[in-house]
Design an enzyme around this catalytic site. Structure first.
Site, short mmCIF file in Angstrom:
data_model
loop_
_atom_site.label_atom_id
_atom_site.label_comp_id
_atom_site.label_asym_id
_atom_site.label_seq_id
_atom_site.Cartn_x
_atom_site.Cartn_y
_atom_site.Cartn_z
N PHE A 77 49.13 -57.51 -48.64
CA PHE A 77 48.92 -56.94 -47.32
C PHE A 77 47.88 -57.78 -46.61
O PHE A 77 46.71 -57.79 -46.98
CB PHE A 77 48.44 -55.49 -47.48
CG PHE A 77 48.20 -54.73 -46.20
CD1 PHE A 77 49.25 -54.11 -45.54
CD2 PHE A 77 46.91 -54.61 -45.69
CE1 PHE A 77 49.01 -53.38 -44.38
CE2 PHE A 77 46.67 -53.88 -44.54
CZ PHE A 77 47.72 -53.27 -43.88
N GLU A 127 40.60 -60.82 -41.82
CA GLU A 127 40.43 -62.24 -41.53
C GLU A 127 38.97 -62.64 -41.72
O GLU A 127 38.08 -61.77 -41.74
CB GLU A 127 40.89 -62.56 -40.11
CG GLU A 127 42.36 -62.32 -39.91
CD GLU A 127 42.89 -62.79 -38.56
OE1 GLU A 127 44.09 -62.66 -38.34
OE2 GLU A 127 42.08 -63.29 -37.75
N GLY A 183 20.20 -49.69 -72.96
CA GLY A 183 20.37 -51.14 -72.96
C GLY A 183 21.79 -51.58 -73.23
O GLY A 183 22.24 -52.60 -72.68
N GLU A 222 39.82 -50.99 -47.59
CA GLU A 222 40.54 -49.91 -46.93
C GLU A 222 39.62 -49.09 -46.03
O GLU A 222 39.77 -47.88 -45.87
CB GLU A 222 41.24 -49.00 -47.95
CG GLU A 222 42.69 -49.34 -48.20
CD GLU A 222 42.84 -50.55 -49.14
OE1 GLU A 222 42.16 -51.58 -48.91
OE2 GLU A 222 43.64 -50.46 -50.07
#
Length: 399
Positions: A137, A141, A355, A378
């Site tokens: 999809f 950009e 840890g 999203e």
């Protein structure tokens, strides 16, 4: 004359929180597959940044790649709560696999199902549902993230074709994809959100570039790439939806994507609970399991409360989708809350592990890294708040 109304509890419609037998069966199938096929190799895939091709190949015969897509197009035809159950179980085992699955179904398949022509549905959906093709999809950009309407990729009409130029960024599944659902500006004179159109690019016929992005914090075994279009010619028959309808299509797709992200985030949170309970029962200090200490119990109790609340929000949104009712607000609420609590649960799980939680000997450090991106893609947490605020006030704060 006003009369006092008293509730008649015997006549009120019940709210049923139980899953149907079919939903329970689907959840069990997904859980068994996640435990036996996905979880065992998750650490090695994460370390090696190995795309889960083999997992997807095994998923396909079970119908997991088809989800809510009707059977006539190669899907399972399941309801949206069942879809969330599968997504949660996959996300519980490995969020990288869940990301791949969510993009395939929610962003690509369901968008083609809703906006595609009959010819497009029959051409693309069976290939996607069977896993023969991987879809991606392409909206984001390099210079336009949350400002989706401001994208710079262009599509110029040339006879019966469109010539596409531009770049996309942070595209899940971009590398292995055979089909890209992308968005380009077709009318530079139109207002930002009105000059965008969606296209379906077949990689064999329209060979777009997809250089992989390395060095990610999490989701290391999912593929994240750029998409590069240099004079890519696309027939008008591969335009998805009407001319100028692209922004609407993108927002509808993101609404579906947010639902699967929310369900996957619940899966991460549940994985944190499971790992913490197991470790707390086994790890001993001062001669007794740390599970016996009240502050450890508090950490686990907080995880459980928030995870149960997030799951209910996801199922409420799924119920509305099943009823065919508007669910954008509820989906944004579920996505916002589930993605936030997944990060909180992962942080607490590391605290329970001490840890050891800081190394990949135990899976909670991977949950911590994988959970973080849910608050970004999203629609960021901040965008979800704007959407929810817009519904509350009637003012579109995004415009």
């Amino acid at each position: 004359r006003s009369e006092r109304l008293t509730p008649s509890f015997g006549t009120l419609a019940a709210v049923d929180f139980d899953l149907s037998p079919e939903q329970e069966q689907i959840r069990k199938l997904a859980r068994d597959f996640a435990d036996n096929e996905i979880a065992p190799g998750a650490r090695e895939r994460d370390r090696g940044q190995i795309f889960p091709s083999e997992i997807l190949r095994k998923m396909a015969p079970l119908g997991f790649l088809g989800g809510p897509v009707p059977e006539e197009y190669g899907g399972m035809g399941i309801d949206y709560i069942s879809h969330a159950l599968i997504t949660e179980e996959v996300g519980r085992a490995d969020s990288s696999v869940r990301t791949t699955l969510s993009v395939q179904i929610s962003l690509v398949e369901l968008t083609i199902l809703k906006f595609g022509s009959e010819e497009q549905k029959r051409r693309y959906l069976p290939k996607l549902c069977s896993g023969e093709w991987i879809g991606c999809f392409g909206l984001t950009e390099p210079g336009y993230g949350s400002d989706a309407a401001g994208l710079a990729t262009t599509a110029v009409r040339d006879g019966s074709d469109w010539v596409i130029n531009g770049r996309k960024m942070w595209i899940s599944n971009g590398g292995p994809s055979k089909l890209a659902l992308i968005f380009a500006r077709t009318d530079p004179q139109a207002p930002k959100a009105h000059g965008i159109t969606a296209f379906l690019l077949e990689r064999d016929a329209q060979p777009y570039g997809a250089p992989e992005i390395h060095g990610k914090l999490g989701l290391r075994s999912s593929n994240t790439s750029e998409l590069v279009f240099e004079n890519i010619r696309v027939p008008d028959a591969q335009r998805l939806g009407e001319l100028g309808q692209g922004f609407k299509i993108a927002m509808t797709a993101l609404d579906a994507g947010r639902y699967s992200v929310a369900a996957g985030a619940v899966g991460i949170a549940q994985a944190c609970i499971d790992a913490s309970v197991k470790y707390a029962a086994e790890r001993k200090t001062f001669g007794k399991p740390i599970a016996s200490y009240q502050l450890v119990q508090e950490l686990i109790a907080d995880m459980i409360v928030e995870t149960e609340a997030a799951r209910l929000l996801v199922h409420r949104a799924g119920h509305l989708k099943n009823m065919g009712r508007p669910s954008t607000r509820e989906t944004s609420i579920a996505k916002l809350y589930a993605s936030e609590i997944a990060s909180r649960c992962a942080d607490r799980a590391i605290q329970v592990h001490g840890g050891y939680g800081f190394s990949d000997e135990f899976p909670v450090e991977r949950y911590y890294r994988d959970a973080r991106v849910n608050r970004l893609y999203e629609g960021t947490t901040q965008i979800q708040k704007l959407i929810i605020g817009r519904f509350a006030t009637g003012i579109d704060a995004i415009a």
